[in-house]
Scaffold this active site. Structure first.
Site, short mmCIF file in Angstrom:
data_model
loop_
_atom_site.label_atom_id
_atom_site.label_comp_id
_atom_site.label_asym_id
_atom_site.label_seq_id
_atom_site.Cartn_x
_atom_site.Cartn_y
_atom_site.Cartn_z
N GLY A 38 7.66 -6.18 0.42
CA GLY A 38 6.72 -7.23 0.07
C GLY A 38 7.05 -7.76 -1.30
O GLY A 38 8.08 -7.43 -1.90
N GLY A 41 7.25 -4.81 -3.95
CA GLY A 41 8.17 -3.70 -3.86
C GLY A 41 8.64 -3.44 -2.45
O GLY A 41 8.18 -4.06 -1.49
N THR A 42 9.59 -2.52 -2.34
CA THR A 42 10.15 -2.11 -1.05
C THR A 42 9.89 -0.62 -0.88
O THR A 42 9.99 0.15 -1.83
CB THR A 42 11.67 -2.37 -1.02
N VAL A 43 9.56 -0.23 0.35
CA VAL A 43 9.26 1.18 0.64
C VAL A 43 10.23 1.69 1.69
O VAL A 43 10.46 1.02 2.71
CB VAL A 43 7.81 1.36 1.13
N LYS A 58 8.79 4.15 -3.07
CA LYS A 58 8.58 2.74 -3.36
C LYS A 58 9.39 2.35 -4.59
O LYS A 58 9.30 2.99 -5.64
CB LYS A 58 7.09 2.45 -3.60
N ASP A 155 -7.90 -5.15 -4.09
CA ASP A 155 -6.92 -5.66 -3.13
C ASP A 155 -6.93 -4.82 -1.85
O ASP A 155 -5.89 -4.46 -1.32
CB ASP A 155 -5.53 -5.68 -3.74
#
Length: 381
Positions: A38, A41-43, A58, A155
């Site tokens: 997203g 970040g990337t997981v 992450k 959020d």
């Protein structure tokens, strides 16, 4: 440059898009596989060969692109690594492969691995009443803990909630969290995912922790209907979606609005809206799973939902009130709803003050190195 004898580098591919991501991680982590990506970040999933378990890692995207992203990165990793509750994702480790502030660019979080996020679960499964009430109870427990810590999540959405095969649920992503005491500031248009914004947020009013309760109500309805309740196309259209669905607010609510906003709201066509029975129809529940004795019925679910999706935050359920609602009351455990508070170590005044990117970089680097010095990041490898 990272120490080559303690780190190794992987290229992880998102096969749906073809995008490639570089991960430089301690050698205890192997078999990295893309999970999600997203704007923040990337997981990936990975095997921790030291603890013999699967974890999620992450990597934050461009945490030092500007002061806002740097503040968000700092808030995210400090809160995630210090807040402890069964329904808040557990962070095992925080690290950076860079050894000096001058070349510091990457922030990594190692968290417990969960099978899917709630968005994926909504797309895949229809939940019976018992599971549905258990999910909502767990979300309420997590958010209640945050509110007791003095924090608004800000959020809450299905993609920021994860579940495992045993229906255990965890809330994550605290990049937009704020202190309740400072929540009188107006929300800017780029925070809080649009579909889940409370009316007071959409209208640019002051808000409280009750804004989180509205978001939970939206998530609740989305699980039941398997679709977003208020799918606004943009920030302005979001208000139209709310009044089209729930109807024009009462005169009592209108009278509380500042004159300029009141004029704007009154200038819109009057909408009748839909009843809660129309919004959450019987056909969207699994009728065979109803249990009147346990208050697990469509009527009970609709009552709880309507108490959370109330225009006026003064009349809206608090999280504590929602936890006492009959639809979720069967799961109530004092050790979950009143768990010990955490030592978050997050200095809100210092971190939220106006700072240069260089100062924020130093603040984050020092926090990470402090964590590394107090934890076995490498596992002896």
């Amino acid at each position: 440059m990272p120490s080559t004898n303690r780190f190794h580098t992987f290229t992880v591919v998102d096969y749906r898009t073809g995008n490639k991501y570089t991960y430089t991680v301690p050698k205890r982590y192997t078999n990295l596989k893309f999970i999600s990506g997203g704007s923040q970040g990337t997981v990936v999933s990975a095997d921790d060969v030291v603890e013999k378990r699967k974890v999620a890692i992450k990597k934050m995207h461009q945490p030092f692109y500007n002061t806002m992203s740097a503040k968000r990165a700092h808030r995210e990793f400090v809160l995630l690594s210090s807040i402890k509750h069964p329904n808040i994702i557990e962070t095992f480790s925080v690290f950076t492969p860079q050894e000096t502030k001058e070349n510091f660019t990457d922030v990594y979080l190692v968290m417990e691995f969960m099978q899917m996020n709630l968005h994926q679960a909504i797309e895949t499964f229809r939940l019976d009443h018992k599971t549905l009430s258990f999910f909502i109870y767990q979300i309420l427990c997590a958010v209640n803990h945050l509110h007791r810590e003095g924090i608004i999540h800000r959020d809450l959405k299905p993609s920021n909630i994860v579940v495992d095969a045993k229906c255990n649920l965890k809330v994550l992503d605290f990049g937009l969290a704020r202190l309740i005491s400072s929540a009188g500031d107006r929300m800017t248009t780029y925070v809080v995912t649009r579909y889940y914004r409370a009316p007071e947020v959409v209208l640019g009013l002051q808000y409280s922790e009750k804004a989180d309760v509205w978001s939970i109500g939206c998530i609740f309805a989305e699980i039941i209907n398997q679709q977003v309740l208020f799918p606004g196309k943009n920030s302005v259209n979001q208000w139209f979606e709310i009044i089209k669905t729930l109807g024009t607010p009462s005169e009592e609510f209108m009278a509380q609005l500042p004159e300029s906003i009141q004029k704007q709201v009154r200038g819109l066509p009057v909408e009748a809206g839909h009843s809660i029975e129309e919004l959450l129809p019987d056909r969207n529940f699994l009728a065979h799973s109803e249990c009147e004795r346990a208050h697990l019925t469509a009527s009970d679910a609709r009552r709880l939902s309507s108490k959370m999706l109330t225009y006026d935050p003064n009349e809206r359920y608090s999280v504590k009130q929602a936890l006492q609602d009959p639809y979720v009351r069967m799961w109530f455990k004092d050790e979950e709803t009143n768990a010990p508070l955490s030592n978050t170590r997050y200095n809100w005044d210092a971190a939220e003050a106006e700072s240069s990117l260089t100062k924020l970089n130093t603040l984050i680097f020092d926090e990470i190195k402090q964590f590394e010095s107090n934890h076995d990041v490498f596992g002896g490898l």
